[in-house]
Enzyme design. Structure first.
Site, short mmCIF file in Angstrom:
data_model
loop_
_atom_site.label_atom_id
_atom_site.label_comp_id
_atom_site.label_asym_id
_atom_site.label_seq_id
_atom_site.Cartn_x
_atom_site.Cartn_y
_atom_site.Cartn_z
N GLU A 33 54.63 39.30 40.52
CA GLU A 33 55.06 38.50 41.07
C GLU A 33 56.35 37.91 40.42
OE1 GLU A 33 53.91 38.25 45.96
OE2 GLU A 33 52.61 38.01 44.82
N PHE A 34 55.69 37.28 39.36
CA PHE A 34 56.34 36.20 38.67
C PHE A 34 57.40 36.86 38.14
CE2 PHE A 34 57.16 34.38 35.17
CZ PHE A 34 57.57 32.87 35.23
N ASP A 35 56.05 38.34 37.36
CA ASP A 35 57.85 38.97 36.52
C ASP A 35 58.39 39.83 36.93
OD1 ASP A 35 56.48 37.99 34.03
OD2 ASP A 35 54.52 40.18 34.63
N GLU A 111 47.83 46.72 20.26
CA GLU A 111 47.09 45.82 19.86
C GLU A 111 46.62 45.20 21.62
OE1 GLU A 111 47.95 42.52 18.81
OE2 GLU A 111 47.78 43.19 16.62
N LYS A 113 46.21 43.07 24.90
CA LYS A 113 46.83 42.04 25.14
C LYS A 113 45.38 41.82 26.02
CE LYS A 113 50.74 39.92 27.08
NZ LYS A 113 49.80 39.21 28.12
N ASP A 115 43.90 38.05 28.04
CA ASP A 115 44.47 37.06 28.96
C ASP A 115 44.07 35.77 28.58
OD1 ASP A 115 46.53 36.28 30.50
OD2 ASP A 115 45.33 37.22 32.28
N GLU A 171 44.54 34.15 20.36
CA GLU A 171 44.52 34.28 22.12
C GLU A 171 43.34 33.55 22.19
OE1 GLU A 171 47.27 34.54 23.79
OE2 GLU A 171 46.45 34.83 26.08
N TYR A 224 47.33 37.08 14.83
CA TYR A 224 49.05 36.98 13.82
C TYR A 224 49.18 35.89 12.72
CZ TYR A 224 52.45 38.34 17.08
OH TYR A 224 53.53 38.10 17.75
N LYS A 310 51.88 45.92 30.35
CA LYS A 310 51.31 44.99 31.28
C LYS A 310 50.91 46.25 32.17
CE LYS A 310 52.69 39.95 30.96
NZ LYS A 310 52.79 38.82 31.92
N CYS A 418 27.37 28.03 64.34
CA CYS A 418 27.03 28.85 62.95
C CYS A 418 25.95 29.74 62.36
CB CYS A 418 26.58 27.50 61.89
SG CYS A 418 25.39 28.01 60.76
N CYS A 421 22.73 27.89 61.15
CA CYS A 421 21.06 27.57 62.31
C CYS A 421 21.97 27.77 63.69
CB CYS A 421 21.75 25.72 61.57
SG CYS A 421 23.29 25.47 62.30
N CYS A 436 30.07 23.82 59.58
CA CYS A 436 28.98 23.52 60.42
C CYS A 436 28.90 22.46 60.31
CB CYS A 436 27.80 24.88 59.66
SG CYS A 436 26.32 23.68 60.98
N CYS A 442 21.01 22.49 58.60
CA CYS A 442 21.39 23.88 58.11
C CYS A 442 20.61 24.48 56.69
CB CYS A 442 23.11 23.92 58.22
SG CYS A 442 23.80 25.43 58.13
N1 LIG Z 1 51.82 33.01 38.57
C1 LIG Z 1 52.75 32.54 37.68
O1 LIG Z 1 52.82 31.89 39.51
C2 LIG Z 1 53.45 32.43 36.70
C3 LIG Z 1 53.31 31.40 36.30
C4 LIG Z 1 54.43 31.61 34.62
C5 LIG Z 1 54.00 32.47 34.31
N2 LIG Z 1 53.09 33.76 34.42
C6 LIG Z 1 53.16 34.86 33.46
O2 LIG Z 1 52.63 34.58 32.16
C7 LIG Z 1 54.19 35.45 31.61
C8 LIG Z 1 54.17 34.37 30.74
O3 LIG Z 1 53.39 33.83 29.99
P1 LIG Z 1 53.73 34.39 28.63
O4 LIG Z 1 55.00 33.62 28.08
O5 LIG Z 1 52.82 33.73 27.73
O6 LIG Z 1 53.60 35.75 28.79
P2 LIG Z 1 52.93 36.91 28.25
O7 LIG Z 1 51.17 36.29 28.93
O8 LIG Z 1 53.39 38.29 29.28
O9 LIG Z 1 53.10 37.47 26.55
C9 LIG Z 1 52.62 36.30 25.38
C10 LIG Z 1 51.48 35.79 25.21
O10 LIG Z 1 50.54 36.73 24.83
C11 LIG Z 1 50.19 36.89 24.77
N3 LIG Z 1 49.18 37.59 23.38
C12 LIG Z 1 47.39 38.38 23.49
N4 LIG Z 1 47.20 39.03 23.13
C13 LIG Z 1 48.39 39.11 22.13
C14 LIG Z 1 48.34 40.02 20.76
N5 LIG Z 1 47.25 41.05 20.43
N6 LIG Z 1 49.64 39.55 20.34
C15 LIG Z 1 50.68 39.18 20.30
N7 LIG Z 1 50.13 38.25 21.45
C16 LIG Z 1 49.16 38.03 22.47
C17 LIG Z 1 50.25 35.04 23.39
O11 LIG Z 1 49.70 34.18 23.80
C18 LIG Z 1 51.75 35.56 23.99
O12 LIG Z 1 51.63 34.10 23.87
C19 LIG Z 1 54.88 36.07 32.25
O13 LIG Z 1 55.07 36.81 31.89
C20 LIG Z 1 54.29 35.94 33.51
O14 LIG Z 1 53.18 37.45 33.51
C21 LIG Z 1 52.65 33.66 35.69
ZN LIG Z 2 24.76 25.79 59.97
#
Ligand SMILES: NC(=O)c1ccc[n+]([C@@H]2O[C@H](COP(=O)([O-])OP(=O)(O)OC[C@H]3O[C@@H](n4cnc5c(N)ncnc54)[C@H](O)[C@@H]3O)[C@@H](O)[C@H]2O)c1
Ligand SMILES: [Zn+2]
Length: 695
Positions: A33-35, A111, A113, A115, A171, A224, A310, A418, A421, A436, A442
């Site tokens: 949703e953010f994206d 590669e 990604k 999280d 990461e 990197y 993604k 409950c 209990c 409860c 309980c």
């Molecule tokens: N849900 C929310 O409220 C909210 C708010 C802000 C941001 N976000 C999310 O975060 C994203 C922005 O965050 P971002 O700027 O860190 O971008 P991103 O997380 O989409 O991508 C960049 C990051 O990916 C990471 N990464 C992981 N594996 C990697 C690899 N193999 N090579 C290179 N980089 C790698 C690095 O940390 C890099 O900084 C938004 O697009 C959104 O999806 C969500």
């Molecule tokens: Zn209870």
């Protein structure tokens, strides 16, 4: 709404979500949703550049530096990555690369990604000198002590011809197993759980206490390499190179020669990634040659030579077979959806396997609370949509109402009593959860309290972990924490029980042999030396977390004094508010709790703080009274209090006409300041105070 207004609205929203995400490690909406919001803003800005704001979220890396750490400048900016959720946009990226390189041949490295959070490590003469977060891309938080807790990260690299100065990026992440452990712990302690491993990693890398960071089992993959001169010719070379230097290079990477192979890689990992020990949310594609990367360059926010693809969270239909209700440690009642696959609709529930979702079988999903049931408008027998993404815990996102005609459905009636209990449930004003109130009988609440009691941060009886409490509880040997101290060798030896994991159906056998029993008894015995503040925390009084317990213990110094304290005396303690005071009062007014505390005292637990005797420094402040308020540069508030007492002064809790000095730090409440001014109390800054005691 006109485009200008929409641009403004979107910018504000995105700024807000960024703050929550990067500063507080909280996601209020899904990444998808953010994206989508960000893409909408980007498109509008392209169409109406005149309305684009200078600090638009499309132009900057979303993070910031925090006040909690040293901010340091990055030698090379740390940017974000452009992202996409579909193949078509991936092909447009490939077109841009081809055009940018003017027909030269090129390769990609694919590669996973990961999280987590982006980290930068600087090595000077082979020694790790700095670990920094991405921050706003230009400056980040220096968290060297915390990154040093990553076991797989070399603190010193030995190799021939190392560049004297180089940077490695990667990461930082929390493996799924550590994440689950941490969340269970947070739950036992009654603290908020992290929504996903990424938020947990981000929160954990930014803790002030490195020892706690170390305990949370974080790890890091590196992807990197940067230095001032051209050390490697390509990304591939650099990955192989740093790997040979001992770095934990991200696994699974692959060199490919065209975009079709990229797409193959994406399909290959879509399911496979679910079996990795950490969360991934996509694939990163990078142009391999460093010379070509240079040629393509950067936008304000991301490199033109890389993009991330993604994976959308998998969302599948399922049948809601029934709703069960779970009672937690605090008595909160959570509705849980019991689900099966569409093909299993006719099977008896004990034979269903659940929906296949993101690599696992899902049979249950939380429905949070009664409001959520209402919001979703679901009925038993409904076809619902289940989603599992970075969240790990599956959630129900909606109902397929079109299926209602085909199958019988039934209203969900939230229980009035409950399920454990049978006490009548209550709901406090302003809270969403029913709970409860029977906290002294309980069963899940009792069990939860014992689990809390033995926790490492409370009484630290780790030898009772991993299902042992469950066994003792189910066999009726331990119903309250005080019962632990009545256990002995004969009662424990030979006890056995099979524990069934409700989710997986797996059975684990626990049996108490000699060695186990010895360990348990030793652990219980050792807990008698645990300090008073932990004992207070271990009682599990609502709203009395670790810090509050510490404050109360320091102030009242004994359980006796705390029990005798009136509401007014409680709220007079700095930082103790009405909500906490009421909760303490009501805890000690329950006869079972009084008995518990008395039995614990008889068992020999520490019911008094070991007061640090005040070391006298001078009598410069003799007879003077102080109130401390706000935040200070050189001292914690407790330290200031000690300093004042060491010099003969006295610290009071409230501003009154008799007060001599208000010691005012940053961010103090304006009303206190106003009151002090009105009453003619002298207001002191930190420097003035230090001058007073001759520092
Ligand atoms: N849900 C929310 O409220 C909210 C708010 C802000 C941001 N976000 C999310 O975060 C994203 C922005 O965050 P971002 O700027 O860190 O971008 P991103 O997380 O989409 O991508 C960049 C990051 O990916 C990471 N990464 C992981 N594996 C990697 C690899 N193999 N090579 C290179 N980089 C790698 C690095 O940390 C890099 O900084 C938004 O697009 C959104 O999806 C969500
Ligand atoms: Zn209870």
């Amino acid at each position: 709404m006109n485009p200008e207004q929409r641009i403004q609205e979107l910018s504000e929203k995105l700024h807000y979500y960024n703050d929550r995400y990067y500063q507080e490690s909280v996601s209020e909406i899904s990444d998808y949703e953010f994206d989508q919001l960000l893409k909408e803003l980007q498109a509008l800005e392209n169409q109406y550049p005149e309305f684009k704001q200078d600090d638009s979220p499309t132009q900057r890396v979303g993070g910031t530096v925090t006040k909690a750490f040293n901010a340091v400048y990055h030698r090379y900016p740390m940017l974000s990555l452009d992202n996409t959720y579909n193949e078509e946009e991936l092909r447009s990226f490939d077109d841009r690369v081809r055009r940018g390189l003017d027909g030269e041949a090129y390769e990609y490295i694919c590669e996973l990604k990961f999280d987590g959070i982006s980290l930068s490590f600087t090595y000077e003469n082979g020694v790790l000198v700095r670990g920094v977060t991405r921050g706003d891309g230009t400056r980040g938080d220096e968290i060297t002590n915390n990154v040093k807790t990553i076991r797989s990260l070399p603190l010193r690299v030995k190799a021939d011809n190392l560049p004297p100065l180089f940077e490695i990026r990667g990461e930082g992440f929390m493996p799924t197993s550590s994440f689950q452990k941490l969340n269970e712990e947070m739950d036992t302690l009654g603290e908020n759980q992290y929504a996903n491993p990424r938020n947990a990693a981000s929160g954990s890398f930014k803790l002030q206490d490195s020892a706690e960071t170390a305990r949370r089992g974080l790890d890091c993959y590196l992807y990197y390499f940067l230095s001032d001169d051209d050390y490697f010719k390509s990304h591939e070379e650099s990955l192989l190179g740093i790997k040979s230097w001992g770095f934990n290079v991200s696994p699974g990477w692959k060199k490919v020669s065209n975009i079709d192979e990229v797409i193959e890689y994406i399909h290959e990992w879509e399911e496979k990634r679910m079996h990795l020990p950490l969360a991934t949310d996509g694939i990163v594609i990078k142009v391999n040659s460093f010379a070509q990367q240079k040629e393509l360059g950067f936008t304000a926010k991301s490199p033109r030579w890389a993009i991330s693809y993604k994976y959308k969270a998998e969302n599948k239909p399922a049948v809601l077979r029934m709703v069960t209700y779970q009672v937690g440690r605090t008595g909160a009642v959570t509705p849980v959806a019991n689900l099966c696959d569409l093909s299993e609709r006719a099977l008896p529930y004990n034979q269903v396997k659940g929906v296949h979702l993101s690599g696992t079988r899902v049979k249950r999903a939380t429905l949070h609370n009664a409001n959520e049931l209402e919001r979703l408008g679901i009925r038993i027998g409904d076809t619902v949509f289940v989603e599992k993404s970075g969240e790990i815990i599956p959630k129900i996102t909606g109902v397929d109402v079109s299926q209602r005609e085909k199958y019988e459905t039934e209203e969900i009636v939230f229980p009035t009593h409950c399920p454990e209990c049978d006490s009548e449930l209550q709901r406090n004003e302003g809270e969403v959860a029913f709970f409860c109130p029977n906290d002294s009988h309980c069963p899940p609440q009792l069990k939860g309290r014992i689990e809390h009691f033995i926790h490492r941060k409370a009484m630290n009886i780790e030898s009772l972990g991993e299902g042992k409490i469950e066994l003792l509880f189910d066999l009726d040997l331990v119903r309250t924490p005080a019962d632990l101290y009545d256990l002995n060798y004969d009662k424990l030896l030979g006890l056995e029980k099979n524990l069934v994991n409700e989710e997986t159906g797996k059975v684990k056998k626990i049996s108490f042999r000699e060695k186990t029993v010895d360990n348990i008894l030793k652990g219980i015995d050792l807990s008698r030396t645990v300090p008073f503040k932990n004992v207070l925390f271990a009682l599990g009084i609502r709203f009395v977390g670790q810090t509050v317990a510490e404050k109360l213990a320091a102030y009242f110094k004994s359980m006796r004094a705390l029990r005798a304290a009136s509401y007014d005396q409680l709220v007079a303690v700095p930082e103790i508010g009405g909500r906490i005071a009421l909760s303490i009062e009501s805890f000690f007014s329950v006869p079972e709790n009084q008995l518990l505390v008395e039995r614990l005292e008889q068992a020999g637990l520490q019911m008094e703080g070991d007061e640090k005797p005040v070391e006298i420094e001078s009598d410069l402040l003799d007879g003077k009274t102080f109130v401390i308020s706000g935040v200070f540069e050189n001292f914690e508030r407790d330290e200031l209090k000690e300093k004042i007492e060491a010099n003969g002064g006295k610290v009071l809790s409230g501003v009154s006409g008799k007060l001599n000095y208000l010691l005012a730090g940053a961010n103090m409440g304006p009303s206190k300041l106003e009151k002090a001014r009105k009453l003619g109390v002298t207001i002191l800054s930190e420097e003035e105070f230090l001058a007073m005691i001759g520092n």
